[in-house]
Scaffold this motif. Structure first.
Motif, PDB file in Angstrom:
ATOM      1  N   LEU A   1      -0.006  -9.828 -10.348  1.00 33.22           N
ATOM      2  CA  LEU A   1      -0.678  -8.761  -9.613  1.00 33.22           C
ATOM      3  C   LEU A   1      -2.180  -8.971  -9.759  1.00 33.22           C
ATOM      4  O   LEU A   1      -2.706  -8.968 -10.868  1.00 33.22           O
ATOM      5  N   LEU A   2      -2.838  -9.191  -8.631  1.00 35.47           N
ATOM      6  CA  LEU A   2      -4.277  -9.471  -8.625  1.00 35.47           C
ATOM      7  C   LEU A   2      -5.115  -8.209  -8.469  1.00 35.47           C
ATOM      8  O   LEU A   2      -6.236  -8.144  -8.960  1.00 35.47           O
ATOM      9  N   GLN A   3      -4.581  -7.236  -7.746  1.00 32.64           N
ATOM     10  CA  GLN A   3      -5.325  -6.012  -7.435  1.00 32.64           C
ATOM     11  C   GLN A   3      -4.323  -4.888  -7.237  1.00 32.64           C
ATOM     12  O   GLN A   3      -3.225  -5.120  -6.751  1.00 32.64           O
ATOM     13  N   GLY A   4      -4.701  -3.671  -7.612  1.00 32.60           N
ATOM     14  CA  GLY A   4      -3.830  -2.520  -7.398  1.00 32.60           C
ATOM     15  C   GLY A   4      -3.006  -2.197  -8.624  1.00 32.60           C
ATOM     16  O   GLY A   4      -3.384  -2.509  -9.756  1.00 32.60           O
ATOM     17  N   ALA A   5      -1.856  -1.587  -8.398  1.00 31.32           N
ATOM     18  CA  ALA A   5      -0.935  -1.222  -9.475  1.00 31.32           C
ATOM     19  C   ALA A   5       0.469  -1.150  -8.879  1.00 31.32           C
ATOM     20  O   ALA A   5       0.642  -0.802  -7.715  1.00 31.32           O
ATOM     21  N   ALA A   6       1.465  -1.480  -9.712  1.00 34.78           N
ATOM     22  CA  ALA A   6       2.842  -1.515  -9.213  1.00 34.78           C
ATOM     23  C   ALA A   6       3.828  -1.386 -10.372  1.00 34.78           C
ATOM     24  O   ALA A   6       3.457  -1.552 -11.533  1.00 34.78           O
ATOM     25  N   ARG A   7       5.065  -1.102 -10.015  1.00 31.15           N
ATOM     26  CA  ARG A   7       6.165  -1.089 -10.983  1.00 31.15           C
ATOM     27  C   ARG A   7       7.346  -1.837 -10.370  1.00 31.15           C
ATOM     28  O   ARG A   7       7.672  -1.654  -9.205  1.00 31.15           O
ATOM     29  N   LEU A   8       7.970  -2.670 -11.198  1.00 32.22           N
ATOM     30  CA  LEU A   8       9.211  -3.353 -10.822  1.00 32.22           C
ATOM     31  C   LEU A   8      10.346  -2.758 -11.623  1.00 32.22           C
ATOM     32  O   LEU A   8      10.195  -2.467 -12.811  1.00 32.22           O
TER      33      LEU A   8
ATOM     34  N   GLU B   1      12.217  -0.905 -16.370  1.00 33.80           N
ATOM     35  CA  GLU B   1      11.083  -1.025 -15.464  1.00 33.80           C
ATOM     36  C   GLU B   1       9.909  -1.653 -16.200  1.00 33.80           C
ATOM     37  O   GLU B   1       9.792  -1.551 -17.414  1.00 33.80           O
ATOM     38  N   VAL B   2       9.037  -2.288 -15.442  1.00 31.56           N
ATOM     39  CA  VAL B   2       7.814  -2.857 -15.991  1.00 31.56           C
ATOM     40  C   VAL B   2       6.664  -2.451 -15.066  1.00 31.56           C
ATOM     41  O   VAL B   2       6.788  -2.525 -13.844  1.00 31.56           O
ATOM     42  N   SER B   3       5.582  -1.958 -15.667  1.00 31.96           N
ATOM     43  CA  SER B   3       4.390  -1.590 -14.907  1.00 31.96           C
ATOM     44  C   SER B   3       3.439  -2.775 -14.887  1.00 31.96           C
ATOM     45  O   SER B   3       3.267  -3.473 -15.889  1.00 31.96           O
ATOM     46  N   LEU B   4       2.822  -2.991 -13.734  1.00 34.71           N
ATOM     47  CA  LEU B   4       1.882  -4.103 -13.569  1.00 34.71           C
ATOM     48  C   LEU B   4       0.511  -3.577 -13.170  1.00 34.71           C
ATOM     49  O   LEU B   4       0.403  -2.721 -12.286  1.00 34.71           O
ATOM     50  N   ASN B   5      -0.512  -4.097 -13.818  1.00 36.39           N
ATOM     51  CA  ASN B   5      -1.905  -3.828 -13.499  1.00 36.39           C
ATOM     52  C   ASN B   5      -2.577  -5.161 -13.212  1.00 36.39           C
ATOM     53  O   ASN B   5      -2.010  -6.219 -13.500  1.00 36.39           O
ATOM     54  N   PRO B   6      -3.792  -5.158 -12.650  1.00 37.49           N
ATOM     55  CA  PRO B   6      -4.434  -6.429 -12.315  1.00 37.49           C
ATOM     56  C   PRO B   6      -4.459  -7.400 -13.499  1.00 37.49           C
ATOM     57  O   PRO B   6      -4.786  -7.027 -14.626  1.00 37.49           O
ATOM     58  N   GLY B   7      -4.024  -8.618 -13.219  1.00 37.27           N
ATOM     59  CA  GLY B   7      -3.969  -9.658 -14.234  1.00 37.27           C
ATOM     60  C   GLY B   7      -2.612  -9.805 -14.889  1.00 37.27           C
ATOM     61  O   GLY B   7      -2.337 -10.819 -15.524  1.00 37.27           O
ATOM     62  N   ASP B   8      -1.734  -8.811 -14.727  1.00 33.55           N
ATOM     63  CA  ASP B   8      -0.397  -8.894 -15.328  1.00 33.55           C
ATOM     64  C   ASP B   8       0.478  -9.820 -14.498  1.00 33.55           C
ATOM     65  O   ASP B   8       0.457  -9.785 -13.263  1.00 33.55           O
ATOM     66  N   TRP B   9       1.255 -10.646 -15.185  1.00 34.22           N
ATOM     67  CA  TRP B   9       2.181 -11.539 -14.502  1.00 34.22           C
ATOM     68  C   TRP B   9       3.491 -11.564 -15.260  1.00 34.22           C
ATOM     69  O   TRP B   9       3.555 -11.218 -16.432  1.00 34.22           O
ATOM     70  N   LEU B  10       4.538 -11.968 -14.560  1.00 39.97           N
ATOM     71  CA  LEU B  10       5.840 -12.133 -15.194  1.00 39.97           C
ATOM     72  C   LEU B  10       6.647 -13.155 -14.433  1.00 39.97           C
ATOM     73  O   LEU B  10       6.350 -13.485 -13.294  1.00 39.97           O
ATOM     74  N   ASN B  11       7.665 -13.667 -15.104  1.00 43.35           N
ATOM     75  CA  ASN B  11       8.575 -14.643 -14.519  1.00 43.35           C
ATOM     76  C   ASN B  11       9.941 -13.991 -14.376  1.00 43.35           C
ATOM     77  O   ASN B  11      10.480 -13.481 -15.354  1.00 43.35           O
ATOM     78  N   ILE B  12      10.475 -14.010 -13.174  1.00 42.60           N
ATOM     79  CA  ILE B  12      11.786 -13.417 -12.908  1.00 42.60           C
ATOM     80  C   ILE B  12      12.756 -14.568 -12.640  1.00 42.60           C
ATOM     81  O   ILE B  12      12.621 -15.271 -11.634  1.00 42.60           O
TER      82      ILE B  12
ATOM     83  N   ASP C   1      -3.321   4.653  -3.139  1.00 43.01           N
ATOM     84  CA  ASP C   1      -4.739   4.825  -2.855  1.00 43.01           C
ATOM     85  C   ASP C   1      -5.495   3.503  -2.713  1.00 43.01           C
ATOM     86  O   ASP C   1      -6.703   3.497  -2.509  1.00 43.01           O
ATOM     87  N   GLN C   2      -4.770   2.394  -2.827  1.00 36.58           N
ATOM     88  CA  GLN C   2      -5.391   1.075  -2.676  1.00 36.58           C
ATOM     89  C   GLN C   2      -4.323   0.052  -2.336  1.00 36.58           C
ATOM     90  O   GLN C   2      -3.135   0.286  -2.531  1.00 36.58           O
ATOM     91  N   THR C   3      -4.765  -1.078  -1.834  1.00 38.99           N
ATOM     92  CA  THR C   3      -3.829  -2.155  -1.525  1.00 38.99           C
ATOM     93  C   THR C   3      -3.581  -2.974  -2.776  1.00 38.99           C
ATOM     94  O   THR C   3      -4.521  -3.387  -3.452  1.00 38.99           O
ATOM     95  N   SER C   4      -2.319  -3.177  -3.085  1.00 40.93           N
ATOM     96  CA  SER C   4      -1.940  -4.065  -4.181  1.00 40.93           C
ATOM     97  C   SER C   4      -1.787  -5.469  -3.613  1.00 40.93           C
ATOM     98  O   SER C   4      -1.133  -5.669  -2.592  1.00 40.93           O
ATOM     99  N   VAL C   5      -2.422  -6.429  -4.266  1.00 40.73           N
ATOM    100  CA  VAL C   5      -2.386  -7.824  -3.834  1.00 40.73           C
ATOM    101  C   VAL C   5      -1.626  -8.606  -4.907  1.00 40.73           C
ATOM    102  O   VAL C   5      -2.009  -8.621  -6.068  1.00 40.73           O
TER     103      VAL C   5
ATOM    104  N   HIS D   1       0.871  -1.186   0.000  1.00 40.47           N
ATOM    105  CA  HIS D   1       0.000   0.000   0.000  1.00 40.47           C
ATOM    106  C   HIS D   1       0.903   1.229   0.000  1.00 40.47           C
ATOM    107  O   HIS D   1       1.097   1.875   1.034  1.00 40.47           O
ATOM    108  N   GLY D   2       1.525   1.489  -1.160  1.00 39.44           N
ATOM    109  CA  GLY D   2       2.459   2.607  -1.269  1.00 39.44           C
ATOM    110  C   GLY D   2       3.890   2.248  -0.910  1.00 39.44           C
ATOM    111  O   GLY D   2       4.793   3.067  -1.054  1.00 39.44           O
TER     112      GLY D   2
END
Length: 104
Positions: free
Chosen positions: A54-61, A68-79, A93-97, A34-35
Motif C-alpha cells: 500500500l503506497l497511499q491511503g488506508a485499507a483492510r484485508l 484481518e490485517v490493516s494496511l497503511n502507507p508502506g505496509d506490504w504483505l505476501n499472500i 476520504d482519499q484514494t488508496s494506491v 476510494h471506499g
C-alpha cells in the motif's frame, strides 16, 4: 517513463486495476480504491502468489478464516496462492494506491 501517482481520478465508481507489466510468470498492477470493498461473500482465490504494497491511503484485508490485517502507507504483505482473501475496507476520504505483484 511513467509514474504510479499519475492519472489518478478524483472519483472512482469502482476499484481500478491498471496492468503495468505482464509476462507468463509475472504481473504487476497498480490498484486504485476510494471506499470500494470486495462484495460481501466474494473472495479472491488466485493461482499465483500476490505480494501487495500500500503506497497511499488506508485499507483492510480479510482472510476467509476471519482474520484481518490493516494496511497503511508502506505496509506490504505476501499472500500465498489460493489463500482466499477480500478487501474489507478502504479509506473513503482519499484514494488508496496499491502495487500488486503476482508471481508463480
Amino acid at each position: 517513463m511513467n509514474n504510479l501517482f499519475a492519472n489518478i481520478p478524483k472519483q472512482l465508481d469502482a476499484e481500478q486495476f491498471d496492468a503495468l507489466l505482464a509476462t507468463p510468470d509475472l504481473k504487476i498492477e497498480r490498484i486504485l480504491s476510494h471506499g470500494q470493498v470486495t462484495p460481501e461473500g466474494q473472495w479472491y482465490d488466485q493461482a499465483q502468489h500476490e505480494w501487495v504494497l500500500l503506497l497511499q491511503g488506508a485499507a483492510r484485508l480479510q482472510y476467509q478464516d476471519g482474520s484481518e490485517v490493516s494496511l497503511n502507507p508502506g505496509d506490504w504483505l505476501n499472500i500465498p496462492a489460493h489463500v482466499r482473501h477480500r478487501v474489507s475496507w478502504t479509506a473513503e476520504d482519499q484514494t488508496s494506491v496499491w502495487l500488486a505483484i503476482f508471481y508463480s
